[in-house]
Write an enzyme that holds these catalytic residues in place. Structure first.
Site, PDB file in Angstrom:
ATOM      1  N   ASP A 216     -24.234 -41.047  11.332  1.00 11.06           N
ATOM      2  CA  ASP A 216     -25.277 -41.782  12.059  1.00 11.06           C
ATOM      3  C   ASP A 216     -25.866 -42.873  11.169  1.00 11.06           C
ATOM      4  O   ASP A 216     -26.558 -42.591  10.202  1.00 11.06           O
ATOM      5  CB  ASP A 216     -26.395 -40.806  12.466  1.00 11.06           C
ATOM      6  CG  ASP A 216     -27.478 -41.501  13.281  1.00 11.06           C
ATOM      7  OD1 ASP A 216     -27.372 -41.511  14.511  1.00 11.06           O
ATOM      8  OD2 ASP A 216     -28.427 -42.059  12.675  1.00 11.06           O
TER       9      ASP A 216
ATOM     10  N   TYR B  91     -30.359 -50.124   8.853  1.00  4.84           N
ATOM     11  CA  TYR B  91     -30.291 -49.394   7.573  1.00  4.84           C
ATOM     12  C   TYR B  91     -29.608 -50.251   6.497  1.00  4.84           C
ATOM     13  O   TYR B  91     -29.558 -49.859   5.335  1.00  4.84           O
ATOM     14  CB  TYR B  91     -29.532 -48.070   7.709  1.00  4.84           C
ATOM     15  CG  TYR B  91     -30.124 -47.080   8.706  1.00  4.84           C
ATOM     16  CD1 TYR B  91     -31.390 -47.253   9.251  1.00  4.84           C
ATOM     17  CD2 TYR B  91     -29.403 -45.955   9.106  1.00  4.84           C
ATOM     18  CE1 TYR B  91     -31.914 -46.351  10.176  1.00  4.84           C
ATOM     19  CE2 TYR B  91     -29.928 -45.047  10.022  1.00  4.84           C
ATOM     20  CZ  TYR B  91     -31.176 -45.252  10.549  1.00  4.84           C
ATOM     21  OH  TYR B  91     -31.685 -44.356  11.455  1.00  4.84           O
TER      22      TYR B  91
ATOM     23  N   LYS C  75     -26.866 -48.415  15.608  1.00  7.34           N
ATOM     24  CA  LYS C  75     -28.002 -48.745  16.481  1.00  7.34           C
ATOM     25  C   LYS C  75     -28.310 -50.236  16.383  1.00  7.34           C
ATOM     26  O   LYS C  75     -28.090 -50.861  15.338  1.00  7.34           O
ATOM     27  CB  LYS C  75     -29.243 -47.941  16.069  1.00  7.34           C
ATOM     28  CG  LYS C  75     -28.974 -46.464  15.803  1.00  7.34           C
ATOM     29  CD  LYS C  75     -30.221 -45.664  15.497  1.00  7.34           C
ATOM     30  CE  LYS C  75     -29.865 -44.273  14.989  1.00  7.34           C
ATOM     31  NZ  LYS C  75     -29.582 -44.192  13.549  1.00  7.34           N
TER      32      LYS C  75
ATOM     33  N   HIS D 236     -32.335 -48.928  19.228  1.00  6.31           N
ATOM     34  CA  HIS D 236     -33.023 -48.168  18.174  1.00  6.31           C
ATOM     35  C   HIS D 236     -34.451 -47.752  18.565  1.00  6.31           C
ATOM     36  O   HIS D 236     -34.863 -46.621  18.302  1.00  6.31           O
ATOM     37  CB  HIS D 236     -33.027 -48.999  16.886  1.00  6.31           C
ATOM     38  CG  HIS D 236     -33.106 -48.190  15.639  1.00  6.31           C
ATOM     39  ND1 HIS D 236     -32.511 -48.574  14.466  1.00  6.31           N
ATOM     40  CD2 HIS D 236     -33.713 -47.014  15.348  1.00  6.31           C
ATOM     41  CE1 HIS D 236     -32.746 -47.670  13.530  1.00  6.31           C
ATOM     42  NE2 HIS D 236     -33.483 -46.720  14.042  1.00  6.31           N
TER      43      HIS D 236
ATOM     44  N   LEU E 263     -35.175 -32.280   9.250  1.00  2.00           N
ATOM     45  CA  LEU E 263     -35.825 -31.440   8.228  1.00  2.00           C
ATOM     46  C   LEU E 263     -37.261 -31.925   7.976  1.00  2.00           C
ATOM     47  O   LEU E 263     -37.876 -31.554   6.984  1.00  2.00           O
ATOM     48  CB  LEU E 263     -35.033 -31.496   6.911  1.00  2.00           C
ATOM     49  CG  LEU E 263     -33.538 -31.181   7.016  1.00  2.00           C
ATOM     50  CD1 LEU E 263     -32.822 -31.410   5.681  1.00  2.00           C
ATOM     51  CD2 LEU E 263     -33.327 -29.725   7.487  1.00  2.00           C
TER      52      LEU E 263
ATOM     53  N   ILE F  87     -28.666 -34.346  12.587  1.00  2.00           N
ATOM     54  CA  ILE F  87     -28.042 -35.284  11.641  1.00  2.00           C
ATOM     55  C   ILE F  87     -28.830 -35.335  10.326  1.00  2.00           C
ATOM     56  O   ILE F  87     -29.395 -36.375   9.963  1.00  2.00           O
ATOM     57  CB  ILE F  87     -27.946 -36.697  12.277  1.00  2.00           C
ATOM     58  CG1 ILE F  87     -29.277 -37.093  12.962  1.00  2.00           C
ATOM     59  CG2 ILE F  87     -26.802 -36.759  13.288  1.00  2.00           C
ATOM     60  CD1 ILE F  87     -29.346 -38.571  13.374  1.00  2.00           C
TER      61      ILE F  87
ATOM     62  N   LYS G 247     -29.949 -35.820   6.539  1.00  5.14           N
ATOM     63  CA  LYS G 247     -29.535 -36.808   5.538  1.00  5.14           C
ATOM     64  C   LYS G 247     -29.603 -36.196   4.137  1.00  5.14           C
ATOM     65  O   LYS G 247     -30.557 -35.508   3.785  1.00  5.14           O
ATOM     66  CB  LYS G 247     -30.476 -38.011   5.610  1.00  5.14           C
ATOM     67  CG  LYS G 247     -30.220 -39.059   4.541  1.00  5.14           C
ATOM     68  CD  LYS G 247     -31.347 -39.100   3.534  1.00  5.14           C
ATOM     69  CE  LYS G 247     -31.072 -40.028   2.378  1.00  5.14           C
ATOM     70  NZ  LYS G 247     -32.145 -39.989   1.379  1.00  5.14           N
ATOM     71  N   SER G 248     -28.580 -36.470   3.349  1.00  7.12           N
ATOM     72  CA  SER G 248     -28.651 -36.238   1.913  1.00  7.12           C
ATOM     73  C   SER G 248     -27.598 -37.117   1.247  1.00  7.12           C
ATOM     74  O   SER G 248     -26.578 -37.427   1.851  1.00  7.12           O
ATOM     75  CB  SER G 248     -28.395 -34.766   1.562  1.00  7.12           C
ATOM     76  OG  SER G 248     -28.443 -34.621   0.158  1.00  7.12           O
ATOM     77  N   VAL G 249     -27.853 -37.514   0.017  1.00  2.00           N
ATOM     78  CA  VAL G 249     -26.819 -38.196  -0.767  1.00  2.00           C
ATOM     79  C   VAL G 249     -26.359 -37.304  -1.913  1.00  2.00           C
ATOM     80  O   VAL G 249     -25.470 -37.677  -2.677  1.00  2.00           O
ATOM     81  CB  VAL G 249     -27.315 -39.546  -1.346  1.00  2.00           C
ATOM     82  CG1 VAL G 249     -27.546 -40.554  -0.228  1.00  2.00           C
ATOM     83  CG2 VAL G 249     -28.576 -39.360  -2.179  1.00  2.00           C
TER      84      VAL G 249
ATOM     85  N   ARG H  36     -26.181 -30.736  -1.756  1.00  3.91           N
ATOM     86  CA  ARG H  36     -26.971 -30.576  -0.525  1.00  3.91           C
ATOM     87  C   ARG H  36     -26.150 -30.955   0.702  1.00  3.91           C
ATOM     88  O   ARG H  36     -26.290 -30.333   1.763  1.00  3.91           O
ATOM     89  CB  ARG H  36     -28.219 -31.455  -0.581  1.00  3.91           C
ATOM     90  CG  ARG H  36     -29.260 -30.911  -1.535  1.00  3.91           C
ATOM     91  CD  ARG H  36     -30.417 -31.882  -1.613  1.00  3.91           C
ATOM     92  NE  ARG H  36     -31.508 -31.338  -2.390  1.00  3.91           N
ATOM     93  CZ  ARG H  36     -32.599 -32.034  -2.696  1.00  3.91           C
ATOM     94  NH1 ARG H  36     -32.721 -33.297  -2.290  1.00  3.91           N
ATOM     95  NH2 ARG H  36     -33.560 -31.490  -3.397  1.00  3.91           N
TER      96      ARG H  36
ATOM     97  N   ASN I 135     -25.773 -28.270   3.635  1.00  4.63           N
ATOM     98  CA  ASN I 135     -26.269 -28.499   4.999  1.00  4.63           C
ATOM     99  C   ASN I 135     -25.225 -28.245   6.080  1.00  4.63           C
ATOM    100  O   ASN I 135     -25.584 -27.994   7.235  1.00  4.63           O
ATOM    101  CB  ASN I 135     -26.827 -29.932   5.125  1.00  4.63           C
ATOM    102  CG  ASN I 135     -28.099 -30.116   4.309  1.00  4.63           C
ATOM    103  OD1 ASN I 135     -28.689 -29.148   3.832  1.00  4.63           O
ATOM    104  ND2 ASN I 135     -28.523 -31.359   4.132  1.00  4.63           N
TER     105      ASN I 135
END
Ligand code: NAD
Length: 275
Positions: free
Chosen positions: A46, A51, A76, A109, A191, A229, A231-233, A237, A241
């Site tokens: 996503d 972004y 979006k 969006h 989260l 959806i 998010k983590s980089v 993690r 997830n």
């Protein structure tokens, strides 16, 4: 890994119930995060024009060891590119950045009601879908009033509405409205941008199930039929997830999380004011 659930959308396409969000991931870090996720088993991504990382996501799709046909890509439209012609142009740019021939899901969006352009914008989305350039079309941050106007003026119901949704802000009114109209609900900031992870009830459930707080919250979204959806980089993690397909929360534990709902729990902007 246990099989990942998919939902049937109102346009007959099916859609993965779990994916990676990449808001706030810089363009030059997006390819690494997305490739890590694909290697961990993620099949949906996503992103958004806003972004500023569609090129990084596009690089990951091009380098992916998994074929394009097995990936589900969402982007979006920027708020300042609403309007019929502007939306068509913006779509072409997103597709160039993402290096795609066909998009899986395109979302408006935010409604930005003060500009009054979302119905015209939606007509451009309908055209793109009719031309076969997008599989499914939807919206984000639309409230029931905005959705009603779209549906009444175009006759086309969005396949999904992506809204802020987490244990502290559960959006029961919107979810009820979506269910009545056959619109799938996607949870953004599932989260609570990390803020709900330290909640005491979530911590107790994590101990009870032998899972992490993030896994408990993601499982709550899945068990409620929501598309989630996170998010983590961080590779560990990202892998953590997705470790949610081999257990379910008992009804009484889902009810304990339901009780965390808070009318004041919104983190992001109000859709009638933003944009
Ligand atoms: P989120 O609720 O997914 O939380 C992400 C944060 O939680 C991370 O930055 C990290 O700090 C923490 N986190 C993630 N996994 C963790 C783990 N296992 N252990 C500990 N901490 C962990 O927040 P988000 O990024 O705001 O939302 C997810 C996605 O939703 C976004 O990336 C974006 O794709 C989408 N989104 C859409 C909109 C919209 O207007 N449509 C708005 C916001 C977000």
């Amino acid at each position: 890994m246990a099989e990942q659930p998919r939902l049937k959308l109102n346009d007959a396409n099916d859609f993965p119930q779990f994916g990676l969000g990449v808001w706030q991931v810089p363009n030059d870090g997006a390819a690494a995060a997305v490739l890590t996720a694909i290697e961990a088993g993620y099949r949906a991504i996503d992103t958004a024009a806003g972004y500023n990382n569609e090129e990084g996501v596009g690089e990951a799709i091009a380098r992916s060891p998994v074929p394009r046909s097995e990936l589900t890509i969402t982007t979006k439209l920027r708020n300042d590119e609403q309007g019929y012609d502007a939306a068509l142009r913006a779509f072409d740019r997103s597709m160039k950045y993402l290096r795609l021939e066909k998009l899986d899901l395109f979302l408006i969006h935010w409604p930005v009601p003060q500009r009054g352009l979302y119905v015209e914008t939606w007509k451009a989305f309908i055209r793109l879908r009719e031309e076969g350039r997008i599989r499914s079309i939807g919206v984000s941050n639309f409230m029931p009033g905005h959705l009603t106007r779209l549906i009444e003026e175009t006759g086309v119901t969005p396949a999904v509405n992506q809204i802020e949704l987490h244990p502290r802000f559960q959006q029961k009114t919107s979810r009820g409205f979506h269910a009545a109209k056959g619109i799938a609900t996607q949870s953004w900031s599932p989260l609570g941008q990390g803020k709900v992870l330290a909640d005491a009830t979530i911590g107790e459930l994590a101990k009870k199930y032998g899972r992490t707080p993030a896994q408990i919250i993601i499982r709550w979204h899945l068990d409620n039929g929501l598309i989630v959806i996170p998010k983590s980089v961080t590779p560990a993690r990202i892998r953590e997830n997705i470790g949610v397909f081999d257990f379910k929360l008992a009804a009484e534990d889902l009810a304990r999380i339901d009780a965390l709902d808070d009318a004041g729990g919104r983190i992001g902007p109000h859709p009638d004011q933003f944009g």
